[in-house]
Design a protein around this motif. Structure first.
Motif, PDB file in Angstrom:
ATOM      1  N   SER A 232     -77.734  98.750  -0.250  1.00 13.83           N
ATOM      2  CA  SER A 232     -78.256  97.745   0.682  1.00 13.83           C
ATOM      3  C   SER A 232     -79.765  97.887   0.848  1.00 13.83           C
ATOM      4  CB  SER A 232     -77.560  97.864   2.038  1.00 13.83           C
ATOM      5  OG  SER A 232     -77.953  99.041   2.718  1.00 13.83           O
ATOM      6  N   GLU A 236     -82.501  94.966   0.129  1.00 15.67           N
ATOM      7  CA  GLU A 236     -83.528  94.546   1.086  1.00 15.67           C
ATOM      8  C   GLU A 236     -84.915  94.591   0.468  1.00 15.67           C
ATOM      9  OE1 GLU A 236     -83.093  95.581   5.372  1.00 15.67           O
ATOM     10  OE2 GLU A 236     -81.513  96.914   4.645  1.00 15.67           O
ATOM     11  N   ILE A 248     -76.808  91.358   2.391  1.00 17.98           N
ATOM     12  CA  ILE A 248     -76.297  92.526   3.094  1.00 17.98           C
ATOM     13  C   ILE A 248     -77.469  93.419   3.437  1.00 17.98           C
ATOM     14  CG2 ILE A 248     -75.878  93.911   1.022  1.00 17.98           C
ATOM     15  CD1 ILE A 248     -73.658  93.813   4.193  1.00 17.98           C
ATOM     16  N   THR A 249     -77.435  94.027   4.619  1.00 14.27           N
ATOM     17  CA  THR A 249     -78.508  94.920   5.038  1.00 14.27           C
ATOM     18  C   THR A 249     -77.911  96.249   5.486  1.00 14.27           C
ATOM     19  OG1 THR A 249     -78.464  94.254   7.367  1.00 14.27           O
ATOM     20  CG2 THR A 249     -79.860  92.942   5.854  1.00 14.27           C
ATOM     21  N   GLU A 250     -78.764  97.255   5.556  1.00 13.55           N
ATOM     22  CA  GLU A 250     -78.316  98.560   6.017  1.00 13.55           C
ATOM     23  C   GLU A 250     -77.780  98.475   7.437  1.00 13.55           C
ATOM     24  OE1 GLU A 250     -80.048 103.084   6.772  1.00 13.55           O
ATOM     25  OE2 GLU A 250     -81.319 101.542   5.858  1.00 13.55           O
TER      26      GLU A 250
END
Length: 300
Positions: A232, A236, A248-250
């Motif tokens: 992720s 980003e 999707i992100t952390e």
């Protein structure tokens, strides 16, 4: 999006201003009589995880409202988040309460903590409200709505972690009741309250409840968390060079896989807060709304 509140617009006086602009806030407050401020505005997902966006939108707007509110303001109600207490917790430390220490693990949570601290030091009569993960009809980009979309469209679900982690949600009508109780209570001055649903739920249980209500048979595959987090982070970084948001992100992964639940005992005792909507009914209503939205967009 004013279309969401079109049925109550005739009861309201709308003033469209930039809350990050202190001159605009000062000018507005000089023109109108204000008894209470409900500060709900904020940003949850900043573009490219940009601290400047979170700080300006969540911290500086709070500073401006506190600075220019009338001296006889009766109550400043600040809507914060349980994320200020962190996402990953050992079961022995749960449930988290209003006395749990700050442990922000995202830029969003850090900005909300800073705003809370401004409120506490302002000298204004305040109430800080920390909702759990909110869900229900109308929440187009919320956690539960995204989970519904994913389960609706994907035959195989790849979920970080092992599914045994606890989440805690609160249905929108229960949350609004809690807001109103905090507004009306004379006991709720210079205090902080957690507003969560009646009980937590394991991620695996939540996914299976949604799949059952959708009448979908789905294969669930749990994947190791930290490789997913590293992927992720790479996504980003790539999206910093591309238009749009990363898919999707952390922060989103940690929200899904985090282990935490909360006690609303203080709100129950002092405000009379008692959430009524159980997961089955809340998820059913949310799915009905979601399918209606899809039908409306499709012209069905």
């Amino acid at each position: 999006n004013l279309s969401r509140i079109k049925d109550i617009l005739h009861h309201c006086h709308l003033h469209k201003i930039d809350l990050t602009d202190h001159k605009s806030v000062e000018e507005l407050f000089s023109k109108i009589k204000i008894d209470y401020i409900f500060h709900i505005a904020g940003v949850i997902r900043g573009r490219y995880s940009n601290w400047e966006v979170f700080h300006n939108t969540n911290v500086e707007t709070t500073r401006n409202l506190l600075q220019f509110a009338p001296p006889d303001l009766q109550k400043f109600l600040y809507v914060s988040t349980v994320h200020t207490l962190g996402l990953q917790h050992d079961i022995s430390r749960l449930p988290l309460t209003e006395e749990s220490p700050y442990a922000p693990d995202s830029l969003y949570a850090r900005s909300k903590q800073e705003a809370e601290e401004l409120v506490k030091k302002s000298g204004r009569p305040y109430v800080i409200l920390r909702p759990a993960i909110v869900y229900g009809p109308g929440d187009r980009n919320g956690f539960v709505t995204k989970l519904i979309k994913m389960i609706e469209k994907s035959h195989t679900l790849l979920i970080p972690g092992n599914g045994e982690n606890f989440l805690h949600l609160v249905y929108i009508t229960d949350l609004v009741k809690g807001f109103l109780q905090a507004l009306e209570s004379s006991q709720a001055i210079n205090k902080t309250y957690i507003l969560a649903g009646s009980e937590p739920i394991k991620l695996d249980t939540l996914i299976k409840k949604i799949a059952s209500l959708l009448e979908k048979q789905r294969s669930i595959r749990y994947i190791p968390l930290w490789p997913a987090v590293m992927a992720s982070r790479l996504i980003e970084l790539i999206f910093k060079l591309l238009p749009g948001r990363p898919f999707i992100t952390e922060a989103q992964l940690l929200t899904v896989s985090g282990n935490r639940f909360f006690s609303s005992a203080k709100a129950a005792q002092e405000l009379g807060y008692h959430p009524e909507v159980m997961y089955h009914d809340g998820l059913k209503k949310t799915i009905e709304w979601y399918r209606y939205e899809i039908a409306q967009r499709s012209g069905v």
